[in-house]
Design an enzyme around this catalytic site. Structure first.
Site, PDB file in Angstrom:
ATOM      1  N   LYS A  30       0.823  -1.218   0.000  1.00 37.13           N
ATOM      2  CA  LYS A  30       0.000   0.000   0.000  1.00 37.13           C
ATOM      3  C   LYS A  30       0.856   1.267   0.000  1.00 37.13           C
ATOM      4  O   LYS A  30       0.530   2.233  -0.675  1.00 37.13           O
ATOM      5  CB  LYS A  30      -0.973   0.016   1.178  1.00 37.13           C
ATOM      6  CG  LYS A  30      -0.342   0.221   2.535  1.00 37.13           C
ATOM      7  CD  LYS A  30      -1.388   0.292   3.627  1.00 37.13           C
ATOM      8  CE  LYS A  30      -0.761   0.462   4.990  1.00 37.13           C
ATOM      9  NZ  LYS A  30      -0.029   1.714   5.170  1.00 37.13           N
ATOM     10  N   THR A  31       1.966   1.248   0.755  1.00 34.10           N
ATOM     11  CA  THR A  31       2.823   2.444   0.797  1.00 34.10           C
ATOM     12  C   THR A  31       3.427   2.714  -0.577  1.00 34.10           C
ATOM     13  O   THR A  31       3.474   3.859  -1.040  1.00 34.10           O
ATOM     14  CB  THR A  31       3.946   2.266   1.848  1.00 34.10           C
ATOM     15  OG1 THR A  31       3.344   1.974   3.114  1.00 34.10           O
ATOM     16  CG2 THR A  31       4.784   3.520   1.985  1.00 34.10           C
ATOM     17  N   ASP A 214      -3.599   7.679   4.472  1.00 37.07           N
ATOM     18  CA  ASP A 214      -3.114   6.330   4.764  1.00 37.07           C
ATOM     19  C   ASP A 214      -3.813   5.814   6.024  1.00 37.07           C
ATOM     20  O   ASP A 214      -4.217   6.604   6.881  1.00 37.07           O
ATOM     21  CB  ASP A 214      -1.595   6.398   4.981  1.00 37.07           C
ATOM     22  CG  ASP A 214      -0.955   5.019   4.999  1.00 37.07           C
ATOM     23  OD1 ASP A 214      -1.591   4.055   4.536  1.00 37.07           O
ATOM     24  OD2 ASP A 214       0.191   4.912   5.470  1.00 37.07           O
ATOM     25  N   GLU A 215      -3.950   4.496   6.135  1.00 35.26           N
ATOM     26  CA  GLU A 215      -4.554   3.854   7.324  1.00 35.26           C
ATOM     27  C   GLU A 215      -5.937   4.434   7.626  1.00 35.26           C
ATOM     28  O   GLU A 215      -6.250   4.767   8.781  1.00 35.26           O
ATOM     29  CB  GLU A 215      -3.639   4.012   8.552  1.00 35.26           C
ATOM     30  CG  GLU A 215      -2.219   3.484   8.362  1.00 35.26           C
ATOM     31  CD  GLU A 215      -2.120   1.968   8.387  1.00 35.26           C
ATOM     32  OE1 GLU A 215      -3.177   1.296   8.414  1.00 35.26           O
ATOM     33  OE2 GLU A 215      -0.997   1.450   8.357  1.00 35.26           O
ATOM     34  N   GLN A 245      -7.929  -4.656   9.461  1.00 33.54           N
ATOM     35  CA  GLN A 245      -6.897  -4.245  10.420  1.00 33.54           C
ATOM     36  C   GLN A 245      -7.349  -3.048  11.257  1.00 33.54           C
ATOM     37  O   GLN A 245      -6.515  -2.300  11.778  1.00 33.54           O
ATOM     38  CB  GLN A 245      -5.588  -3.911   9.687  1.00 33.54           C
ATOM     39  CG  GLN A 245      -4.943  -5.133   9.040  1.00 33.54           C
ATOM     40  CD  GLN A 245      -3.563  -4.822   8.488  1.00 33.54           C
ATOM     41  OE1 GLN A 245      -2.595  -4.681   9.232  1.00 33.54           O
ATOM     42  NE2 GLN A 245      -3.469  -4.717   7.178  1.00 33.54           N
ATOM     43  N   ARG A 591       1.885 -10.286  10.658  1.00 41.03           N
ATOM     44  CA  ARG A 591       3.183  -9.658  10.893  1.00 41.03           C
ATOM     45  C   ARG A 591       4.308 -10.597  10.439  1.00 41.03           C
ATOM     46  O   ARG A 591       5.436 -10.164  10.241  1.00 41.03           O
ATOM     47  CB  ARG A 591       3.399  -9.341  12.393  1.00 41.03           C
ATOM     48  CG  ARG A 591       2.471  -8.325  13.053  1.00 41.03           C
ATOM     49  CD  ARG A 591       2.272  -7.083  12.264  1.00 41.03           C
ATOM     50  NE  ARG A 591       1.101  -7.200  11.398  1.00 41.03           N
ATOM     51  CZ  ARG A 591       0.888  -6.477  10.312  1.00 41.03           C
ATOM     52  NH1 ARG A 591       1.777  -5.601   9.921  1.00 41.03           N
ATOM     53  NH2 ARG A 591      -0.202  -6.635   9.588  1.00 41.03           N
TER      54      ARG A 591
END
Length: 685
Positions: A30-31, A214-215, A245, A591
């Site tokens: 995504k980044t 973002d997020e 998330q 993770r």
């Protein structure tokens, strides 16, 4: 730059106009997609960088994205794109526009510790005996739902909430009087200014014509409303997030923001990033199986780019000591085989479980870093220095002045301090103003000759340090230590060695910040460190022990998750949100890059007694065990917040869902009228 993206990422990066929801699964790049989109807008489409705004949740993420984007764009503009946290954006906005609220832009940000100290003082003054954290959290909730002290006072019915309303009113009056702002003010005041000034709102929206967030799943009600105003003139709002998330409901994040984005913004383009570049297929199968038990999600399925990989391991131990010892010995083997410590993490749902890990790792001689303890900038010795610097920047900041007035000790007792505060209040000025304008004789009449002399000397030292700060900020530290002597003060304490090391660390950081940015002012430095987050403090080169919340956004080759038992994970209780617990499980699993071990025990020593416990239902829901005795639950078809349709009453919103035989009894609000109806008589909208 687009050649390095997969088809879904490329589609997301090249979608220019209108609202866009990029539903990005864990490890799906995504980044990379977001920074490429920014670079594409500036470098290919020709959008002026000054017309873009990219918002994140941590300074670390903002810095990483800025670096990546500039690398892609090259040096094409003298004005770089604005990438910042929500709160940093609020700070920048208020520096220009807080005067519209009749306030000066020389305000100082107070952190959570300062906030609690002020609340403690007010609670003592009003003789209110309530938990300080509870009061602070309630005030934060009020601000993030845009409730003024007056509105809270009017709405409060229960005695405790009436007390909190009283503290909220006094707290807000106090920080406004001292020209302070807390974290919530950075967004609340920004919203109030924009909402109350249509012309400025339109100008600001037209300036930032391309907004990215973002997020997005972590946004709260106030952040959503602020984005609505910022995008009001163009609707060019691109948000990236993962509903699976969303794990911060307890601190105000509203998952409905991402679930209902397409309803909030008409003609939304939804793009799903489902190729995972982080984890192996075996790890993703467990994550997908677990999260599919949630009904409150937009739906996506992660597929691994890395291939099958090793199966997820289960580790069964007798108790927490056995668990910690086993993990520590396994990690020692990994290190002996050449695994880097940075690639190993042990995660837990609740912080209390870290104790056994710390003891077990220490016993095995294994080095580790505990993430999520007392934050560096909240340690007493560091806050003392920061308070001194705040006073240098704004000597009329009574809040900071009161902290330093006896650091190091100057023999000013509480009774004398109260008299000084009262005298300053009577003169309608700050404590600093009182000390500088009153004669030694006048101060002696208020306290004593000794105290009057000490206060005059303190003010002289402040003036000397202010001159140095204006002249050569880099040299301020040397003169500060010579003049104030905080190291000598803390050297006499029990843990003086550690505190002096912390002070030296801060001094080094201060000088480094000036070296990197010679034009930085003391004001800017103070505001920057006030906006630091937990993840900005994470060190390198050590095994990480941390909560799952702290691990979000990070990745490791080897991940151990302990406490996979009922009551510990998922956490059970009246306030439990099982869907959010499941999302936490999904975050924990994803993770891991190549090796994942889920650990459970037969008994734990917790809250003062040893307790026999059952293994977590999540192990079954993730398809990792098939135990007939294990309680595996699928969530309700309907839950609080869902919209449903009834053939007679029309459309309503579910207020609560409770099991009733083979179906659910729903409490539904139909346009103000609430009715209890069985789930088989309604349909989801």
């Amino acid at each position: 730059m687009l050649n390095e993206l997969n088809d879904a990422q490329r589609e997301a990066a090249t979608q220019i106009d209108g609202p866009v929801l990029i539903l990005a699964g864990a490890g799906s790049g995504k980044t990379k997609t977001l920074t490429t989109r920014l670079a594409y807008l500036i470098g290919e489409v020709g959008i002026d960088p000054a017309n873009t705004l990219t918002l994140t949740f941590t300074n670390k993420a903002a810095a990483e994205m800025r670096e990546r984007a500039l690398r892609l764009i090259g040096d094409r503009s003298a004005y770089p794109p604005l990438l910042a946290t929500f709160h940093k954006f609020g700070l920048l906005f208020l520096k220009f526009h807080i005067d519209r609220l009749g306030r000066s832009n020389s305000f100082v940000i107070i952190d959570s510790d300062d906030k609690k100290r002020l609340i403690r003082t007010l609670a003592k003054e009003f003789k209110i005996d309530l938990n300080l954290s509870f009061i602070a959290n309630e005030i934060s909730k009020y601000k993030n739902t845009l409730l003024t002290p007056k509105e809270v006072t009017e709405k409060a019915e229960l005695p405790d909430y009436k007390k909190i309303a009283r503290i909220y009113e006094a707290y807000q009056a106090n920080i406004e009087e001292n020209n302070l702002v807390d974290f919530d003010d950075l967004l609340m005041l920004t919203y109030q200014i924009l909402a109350g000034d249509p012309k400025l709102r339109a100008e600001t929206s037209n300036r930032y014509r391309y907004i990215m967030v973002d997020e997005y799943q972590d946004t709260n009600e106030l952040q959503y409303k602020l984005l609505e105003l910022l995008a009001s003139e163009h609707s060019n709002l691109c948000v990236v997030g993962d509903d699976d998330q969303s794990i911060y409901g307890w601190r105000g994040a509203n998952i409905r923001n991402i679930l209902d984005f397409h309803e909030h913004f008409a003609d939304t383009k939804v793009i799903k990033l489902e190729t995972n570049y982080r984890s192996t297929e075996a790890i993703l199968q467990a994550a997908n199986a677990l999260i599919e038990h949630n009904s409150s999600r937009l739906g996506k399925k992660l597929v691994s780019h890395r291939g099958e990989g090793k199966p997820v391991q289960l580790q069964h131990s007798l108790d927490e000591a056995h668990e910690a010892r086993t993990i520590a010995r396994e990690i020692k083997e990994l290190l002996a085989q050449g695994t880097h410590p940075d690639e190993i993490a042990v995660l837990y749902r609740i912080n209390a479980l870290s104790r056994s890990l710390e003891e077990g790792f220490t016993r095995e001689g294994l080095g580790f870093k505990l993430i999520g303890g007392i934050r560096f900038y909240e340690r007493a010795e560091i806050k003392d220095i920061i308070s001194y610097f705040r006073v240098l920047s704004n000597p009329h900041d009574d809040f900071s002045f009161l902290r330093i007035i006896n650091k190091p000790k100057r023999g000013i007792g509480k009774a004398s301090l109260d008299k000084i505060q009262h005298a300053a209040w009577e003169r309608k000025g700050s404590i600093y103003q009182l000390i500088t304008t009153a004669t030694v004789e006048e101060l002696t009449a208020i306290a004593s000759k000794r105290i009057a002399t000490a206060l005059k000397k303190l003010v002289d030292k402040i003036h000397l340090l202010q001159e140095e700060a204006d002249k050569a900020l880099y040299n301020l530290i040397t003169l500060f230590e010579e003049t104030i002597g905080l190291k000598d003060h803390y050297a006499a304490t029990v843990d003086g060695f550690e505190r002096i090391m912390n002070i030296d660390e801060f001094y080094g950081y201060f000088r480094d910040a000036i070296t990197k940015n010679p034009d930085i002012s003391l004001d800017e430095f103070l505001n920057d460190i006030s906006l630091q987050s937990d993840q900005d403090q994470i060190e390198d080169n050590a095994i990480a022990i941390m909560s799952i919340h702290a691990a979000k956004g990070l990745e490791f080759e080897h991940v151990y998750v302990i406490g996979m038992e009922e009551e510990f994970f998922p956490l059970l209780g009246d306030a439990t949100n099982m869907e959010e617990e499941r999302r936490l499980g999904y975050v924990a699993i994803t993770r891991a890059k190549s090796h994942l071990t889920l650990c459970y025990v037969d008994s734990r020593f917790y809250k003062g007694r040893r307790k026999q416990i059952d293994k977590s239902r999540f192990l079954g829901e993730a398809g990792l065990i098939h135990d007939a005795a294990l309680k595996v639950t699928k969530s309700a078809d309907y839950k609080k917040g869902d919209l449903v349709k009834h053939k007679i009453f029309g459309i309503g919103r579910v207020q609560s869902a409770n099991k009733s035989g083979k179906e659910y009894k729903l409490l539904i609000n139909f346009g103000g009228g609430k009715r209890e109806i069985l789930s088989s008589f309604v349909q989801p909208v």
